[in-house]
Scaffold this active site. Structure first.
Site, short mmCIF file in Angstrom:
data_model
loop_
_atom_site.label_atom_id
_atom_site.label_comp_id
_atom_site.label_asym_id
_atom_site.label_seq_id
_atom_site.Cartn_x
_atom_site.Cartn_y
_atom_site.Cartn_z
N HIS A 90 0.87 -1.18 0.00
CA HIS A 90 0.00 0.00 0.00
C HIS A 90 0.91 1.23 0.00
O HIS A 90 2.01 1.20 0.53
CB HIS A 90 -0.84 -0.04 1.28
CG HIS A 90 -1.91 0.99 1.37
ND1 HIS A 90 -1.66 2.30 1.73
CD2 HIS A 90 -3.25 0.91 1.15
CE1 HIS A 90 -2.80 2.96 1.74
NE2 HIS A 90 -3.78 2.15 1.38
N ASP A 99 2.65 -4.64 7.80
CA ASP A 99 1.45 -3.81 7.65
C ASP A 99 0.23 -4.71 7.86
O ASP A 99 -0.14 -5.50 7.00
CB ASP A 99 1.45 -3.19 6.24
CG ASP A 99 0.20 -2.40 5.95
OD1 ASP A 99 -0.76 -2.45 6.75
OD2 ASP A 99 0.17 -1.74 4.89
N GLN A 114 -5.09 -4.90 6.89
CA GLN A 114 -6.16 -5.81 6.44
C GLN A 114 -6.16 -7.13 7.22
O GLN A 114 -7.04 -7.96 7.02
CB GLN A 114 -6.02 -6.12 4.94
CG GLN A 114 -6.11 -4.91 4.04
CD GLN A 114 -7.49 -4.25 4.05
OE1 GLN A 114 -8.48 -4.84 4.50
NE2 GLN A 114 -7.56 -3.02 3.59
N LYS A 141 -11.03 -0.03 10.25
CA LYS A 141 -11.26 -1.21 9.42
C LYS A 141 -11.68 -2.42 10.26
O LYS A 141 -11.84 -3.51 9.74
CB LYS A 141 -9.99 -1.56 8.63
CG LYS A 141 -9.60 -0.51 7.59
CD LYS A 141 -8.39 -0.95 6.82
CE LYS A 141 -7.68 0.18 6.13
NZ LYS A 141 -8.33 0.63 4.90
N CYS A 144 -4.74 2.55 -3.65
CA CYS A 144 -3.44 2.99 -3.09
C CYS A 144 -2.34 1.98 -3.37
O CYS A 144 -1.44 1.79 -2.55
CB CYS A 144 -3.54 3.29 -1.60
SG CYS A 144 -4.67 4.60 -1.20
#
Ligand code: PMP
Length: 423
Positions: free
Chosen positions: A141, A218, A221, A244, A381
């Protein structure tokens, strides 16, 4: 709150906690909220962009504003003490949720993006030297990719991108080749927000450590959709966003190993993050407050705590199973169309990005919107990844605990309508 057995979600009961899912769409979009032109049911499949917020989270934040709204770490009065306890406990709750050692390892940021910037501006500007490199991947991202790219440019370091194979999985041989003894950081996305790929983050971290490099994963998600154990992963840094995972906007988390965070200089300076200020010099507060300058996101931290409570009551294994089931169903159904191209591997997190031959993702999404189907259209992104896929954009459907196969059927039907329209 929904009750369910160990393996399946009671989606009907869960949906009752999310009033927005009952609204209709299609009317005037220049004013927020439902209007008389709204006559199409909403099928919300844009959860990778942001999830919805259950009553329990909104109520926890409302309770704070109605009953103990005060600034934290400042007052001796009752309200301030209550707010401070709730705010501090939010760190403990997050630590428990991701299996960090304690609140010292949990820094609240604005979002995942700020967590990356925090590490770049503190570790990066003080530790990364010219001639060293940062290894990241082609599927990152922009929050991570642009941060590392800009940092390396400033420091005279090199950024290396690990290739993906034709399935959209990381080429681990390429990763092993690119990480060397000049590598200072290896940074990879846990679950790709475009491909759905679930990366082998334990192995990635092991390779980083073999070369005495740090790892930064990261988890934007991943944390909302599966059990995450930062200790087992041995990641040095890990980041995610509250919005999220059923929480509010305005709060994210940077996990960092305590000894690393201790050694870093502060990111933002000012009130709340200091121990003692003199005209000549200033000393810093202990962790995690050293990294939380100014009035922090108090209501948001309380909301995030409630979101974690909600997810844990369901159980993260159950959330993951539901995600996989919906992603597999969507993949199989969309795959029935020979003019639909799906990106990423068959084994995936809860999202599917695709394109309809000859139709721009924005046009497709606008037709889906006419059917009440909310998806994301664009580059998500991940522009360099779209360059590799050789498309300017894609359409992404992403699923969460309140989604059903029937909603995916609506998506597929709307895609079919678009196919006939553009044929
Ligand atoms: N990383 C990934 C994998 C993401 O999906 C996102 C959000 N799309 C981000 C980072 C950035 O999150 P935020 O916008 O909350 O900072």
């Amino acid at each position: 709150m929904a009750t369910q057995d160990a393996t399946t979600l009671d989606v009907d009961a869960i949906r009752e906690d999310f009033p927005v899912l009952d609204r209709t769409v299609g009317g005037d979009v220049t004013v927020p909220g439902p209007d008389e032109g709204d006559d199409t049911p909403l099928y919300y499949l844009d959860n990778a962009a942001t999830s919805h917020t259950p009553r329990q989270v909104v109520e926890a934040m409302t309770e704070y504003y109605y009953e103990y709204n005060a600034n934290v770490h400042r007052g001796i009065h009752t309200l301030s003490q209550e707010a401070s306890v709730a705010y501090e406990k939010a760190h403990d709750r997050v630590a428990e949720f991701i299996n960090a050692a304690g609140r010292e390892e949990v820094v609240f940021t604005k979002n995942t993006t700020e967590a990356f910037n925090l590490v770049a501006y503190t570790w990066g500007l003080t530790e990364l030297e010219a001639g060293e490199n940062i290894v990241t991947t082609e599927m990152e991202h922009h929050a991570s990719l642009v941060t590392w790219q800009q940092l390396c440019e400033k420091q005279g370091a090199e950024v290396r991108y690990v290739e993906i194979d034709e399935n959209g999985e990381l080429d681990m041989d390429d990763l092993r080749e690119k990480v060397d003894d000049d590598t200072a950081m290896v940074s990879a996305v846990h679950v790709s927000n475009t491909l759905g790929t679930v990366n082998p983050v334990v192995e990635i971290t092991e390779i980083a450590h073999e070369h005495e490099a740090l790892s930064f994963i990261d988890g934007a998600q991943a944390v909302p959709t599966r059990p995450v154990d930062v200790a087992a992963m041995d990641a040095d840094f890990y980041a995610f966003s509250g919005h999220k995972m059923l929480g509010p906007t305005g709060i994210g988390v940077l996990y960092g190993k305590q000894e690393l965070l201790e050694a870093l200089p502060p990111f933002l300076v000012g009130g709340s993050m200091i121990r003692r200020v003199k005209f000549e010099e200033t000393t810093w507060e202990e962790l995690p407050w050293k990294f939380e300058a100014g009035t922090p996101p108090i209501a948001e931290a309380i909301g995030l705590t409630a979101a974690i409570d909600y997810l844990e009551e369901i159980g993260m294994e159950t959330v993951e199973r539901h995600e996989t089931e919906l992603a597999t169903y969507a993949y199989d159904r969309l795959n029935e169309f020979d003019d639909v191209e799906i990106y990423g591997p068959t084994d995936r997190g809860g999202l599917v990005s695709f394109n309809l031959d000859g139709v721009h993702a924005h046009d497709l999404s606008s037709i889906l919107d006419d059917h009440g189907v909310a998806v994301r259209a664009g580059d998500h992104c991940t522009q360099p990844l779209h360059d590799i896929l050789d498309v300017p954009a894609s359409t992404r459907a992403s699923f969460y605990i309140y989604n059903t196969k029937a909603e995916i059927d609506e998506l597929v039907e709307a895609v079919d309508t678009a196919r006939q329209l553009f044929a």
